[in-house]
Design a protein around this motif. Structure first.
Motif, PDB file in Angstrom:
ATOM      1  N   GLN A  75       7.414 -11.580  11.570  1.00 25.83           N
ATOM      2  CA  GLN A  75       7.993  -9.829  11.315  1.00 25.83           C
ATOM      3  C   GLN A  75       7.208  -8.728  10.365  1.00 25.83           C
ATOM      4  OE1 GLN A  75      12.425 -10.051  10.403  1.00 25.83           O
ATOM      5  NE2 GLN A  75      12.500 -10.676  12.366  1.00 25.83           N
ATOM      6  N   LEU A  76       6.788  -9.735   9.268  1.00 22.92           N
ATOM      7  CA  LEU A  76       6.625  -8.477   8.152  1.00 22.92           C
ATOM      8  C   LEU A  76       4.495  -8.441   8.873  1.00 22.92           C
ATOM      9  CD1 LEU A  76       6.795  -7.629   5.201  1.00 22.92           C
ATOM     10  CD2 LEU A  76       5.836  -9.885   4.794  1.00 22.92           C
ATOM     11  N   PHE A  77       4.446  -8.889   9.173  1.00 23.80           N
ATOM     12  CA  PHE A  77       2.780  -8.896   9.653  1.00 23.80           C
ATOM     13  C   PHE A  77       2.886  -8.358  11.449  1.00 23.80           C
ATOM     14  CE2 PHE A  77      -0.356  -9.641  12.998  1.00 23.80           C
ATOM     15  CZ  PHE A  77      -1.348  -9.518  12.429  1.00 23.80           C
ATOM     16  N   ASP A  78       3.543  -7.880  11.895  1.00 23.58           N
ATOM     17  CA  ASP A  78       4.090  -6.903  12.750  1.00 23.58           C
ATOM     18  C   ASP A  78       4.485  -5.895  12.150  1.00 23.58           C
ATOM     19  OD1 ASP A  78       3.289  -8.443  14.494  1.00 23.58           O
ATOM     20  OD2 ASP A  78       6.097  -8.849  15.079  1.00 23.58           O
ATOM     21  N   LEU A  79       5.043  -5.370  10.974  1.00 26.92           N
ATOM     22  CA  LEU A  79       6.026  -4.074  10.377  1.00 26.92           C
ATOM     23  C   LEU A  79       3.920  -3.568   9.969  1.00 26.92           C
ATOM     24  CD1 LEU A  79       7.327  -1.957   9.296  1.00 26.92           C
ATOM     25  CD2 LEU A  79       8.086  -4.054   7.902  1.00 26.92           C
ATOM     26  N   TRP A  80       3.587  -4.854   8.605  1.00 30.00           N
ATOM     27  CA  TRP A  80       1.869  -4.981   8.638  1.00 30.00           C
ATOM     28  C   TRP A  80       1.052  -4.265   9.591  1.00 30.00           C
ATOM     29  CZ3 TRP A  80      -2.726  -6.860   9.588  1.00 30.00           C
ATOM     30  CH2 TRP A  80      -3.453  -5.986   8.373  1.00 30.00           C
ATOM     31  N   ARG A  81       1.115  -4.323  10.043  1.00 28.90           N
ATOM     32  CA  ARG A  81      -0.148  -4.082  11.280  1.00 28.90           C
ATOM     33  C   ARG A  81       0.463  -3.039  11.558  1.00 28.90           C
ATOM     34  NH1 ARG A  81      -0.261  -8.062  16.076  1.00 28.90           N
ATOM     35  NH2 ARG A  81       1.176  -7.307  16.133  1.00 28.90           N
ATOM     36  N   GLU A  82       1.419  -2.920  12.210  1.00 24.71           N
ATOM     37  CA  GLU A  82       1.857  -1.033  12.321  1.00 24.71           C
ATOM     38  C   GLU A  82       1.509   0.149  10.866  1.00 24.71           C
ATOM     39  OE1 GLU A  82       6.319   1.532  13.199  1.00 24.71           O
ATOM     40  OE2 GLU A  82       6.114  -1.223  14.004  1.00 24.71           O
ATOM     41  N   THR A  83       1.762  -0.206   9.880  1.00 19.77           N
ATOM     42  CA  THR A  83       1.594   0.029   8.381  1.00 19.77           C
ATOM     43  C   THR A  83       0.128   0.149   8.720  1.00 19.77           C
ATOM     44  OG1 THR A  83       1.613  -0.731   7.391  1.00 19.77           O
ATOM     45  CG2 THR A  83       3.882  -0.287   7.681  1.00 19.77           C
ATOM     46  N   SER A  84      -0.562  -0.174   9.099  1.00 22.27           N
ATOM     47  CA  SER A  84      -1.859  -0.680   8.556  1.00 22.27           C
ATOM     48  C   SER A  84      -2.853   0.665   8.977  1.00 22.27           C
ATOM     49  CB  SER A  84      -2.499  -1.795   8.561  1.00 22.27           C
ATOM     50  OG  SER A  84      -2.669  -2.325  10.420  1.00 22.27           O
ATOM     51  N   ASP A  85      -1.846   0.477  10.394  1.00 23.39           N
ATOM     52  CA  ASP A  85      -2.253   1.293  11.906  1.00 23.39           C
ATOM     53  C   ASP A  85      -2.944   2.960  11.244  1.00 23.39           C
ATOM     54  OD1 ASP A  85      -3.463  -0.075  13.610  1.00 23.39           O
ATOM     55  OD2 ASP A  85      -2.017  -0.020  14.569  1.00 23.39           O
ATOM     56  N   PHE A  86      -0.638   3.164  10.842  1.00 28.57           N
ATOM     57  CA  PHE A  86      -0.377   4.306   9.552  1.00 28.57           C
ATOM     58  C   PHE A  86      -1.948   4.959   8.375  1.00 28.57           C
ATOM     59  CE2 PHE A  86       1.709   7.036   7.117  1.00 28.57           C
ATOM     60  CZ  PHE A  86       2.135   8.806   7.934  1.00 28.57           C
ATOM     61  N   GLU A  87      -2.192   4.082   7.753  1.00 27.56           N
ATOM     62  CA  GLU A  87      -2.845   3.852   7.087  1.00 27.56           C
ATOM     63  C   GLU A  87      -4.292   4.816   7.119  1.00 27.56           C
ATOM     64  OE1 GLU A  87      -4.033   0.939   4.450  1.00 27.56           O
ATOM     65  OE2 GLU A  87      -2.121   0.545   4.209  1.00 27.56           O
ATOM     66  N   GLY A  88      -4.475   4.683   8.103  1.00 24.28           N
ATOM     67  CA  GLY A  88      -5.953   5.537   8.528  1.00 24.28           C
ATOM     68  C   GLY A  88      -5.616   6.849   8.540  1.00 24.28           C
ATOM     69  N   ILE A  89      -4.655   7.635   9.254  1.00 24.79           N
ATOM     70  CA  ILE A  89      -4.426   8.619   9.468  1.00 24.79           C
ATOM     71  C   ILE A  89      -3.779   9.168   8.487  1.00 24.79           C
ATOM     72  CG2 ILE A  89      -2.480  10.130  10.668  1.00 24.79           C
ATOM     73  CD1 ILE A  89      -2.278   8.009  12.874  1.00 24.79           C
ATOM     74  N   GLU A  90      -2.232   8.433   7.563  1.00 23.99           N
ATOM     75  CA  GLU A  90      -2.066   8.845   5.249  1.00 23.99           C
ATOM     76  C   GLU A  90      -3.672   9.792   5.085  1.00 23.99           C
ATOM     77  OE1 GLU A  90       0.855   6.158   3.963  1.00 23.99           O
ATOM     78  OE2 GLU A  90      -0.711   4.859   3.794  1.00 23.99           O
TER      79      GLU A  90
END
Length: 171
Positions: A75-90
């Motif tokens: 679950q933590l990895f899935d959440l990290w993957r979702e947020t890492s996709d957002f980091e580029g946008i961020e």
């Protein structure tokens, strides 16, 4: 009676002041971004501590515990993957805020200078439109930073919920 640049100058001054201040809008989202990154690091550290739980002595306890750790790790990895996709946008959004701030500030200060030179001259539709455009750059930068801060806070909350779940399940 036509509206003159002088009549419109107070609005242009407000636009100039706000557009110069726009560069500080980055301060809206940076704390939320830093907090999100800190919480993820903390969650990863806590999971590693739980993974090595010395209180589980029997094989059944160790196996059950390892399964729960694996579930939370996924679950933590899935959440990290979702947020890492957002980091580029961020990062892109942060740069865009700077661009909007610079364009808006240059536009507003130029309009302020022009309105000082042509104080008694009538203002045209293009002058009014440029002033409105300088306000739109302010609104765009605010929206971008508010959205970035909101997303970062949302991911931080999800990670904190996962940390709480970790504390409850992996005692």
């Amino acid at each position: 009676m036509a509206i003159t640049w002088g009549d419109f100058q107070a609005i242009i001054q407000l636009s100039a002041g706000l557009n110069v201040a726009i560069l500080s809008f980055v301060d809206i989202s940076i704390p939320a971004i830093k907090e999100r990154r800190r919480v993820f690091t903390k969650a990863r550290q806590e999971l590693e501590i739980y993974r090595k739980n010395p209180h589980k002595v029997t094989d059944a306890q160790k196996e059950s515990h390892a399964g729960m750790v694996g579930e939370i790790d996924k679950q933590l990895f899935d959440l990290w993957r979702e947020t890492s996709d957002f980091e580029g946008i961020e990062d892109s959004m942060m740069k865009t805020t700077g661009v909007f701030g610079l364009i808006g500030a240059v536009l507003a200060i130029s309009l302020l200078w022009f309105s000082g030179l042509h104080y008694d001259d009538p203002i045209g539709v293009s002058g009014e439109a440029l002033t409105v455009l300088s306000f739109f750059s302010l609104a765009a930068a605010f929206f971008i930073n508010f959205y970035t801060a909101y997303q970062a806070s949302h991911y931080t909350q999800q990670c904190n919920n996962l940390r709480e779940q970790m504390r409850q399940k992996l005692k």
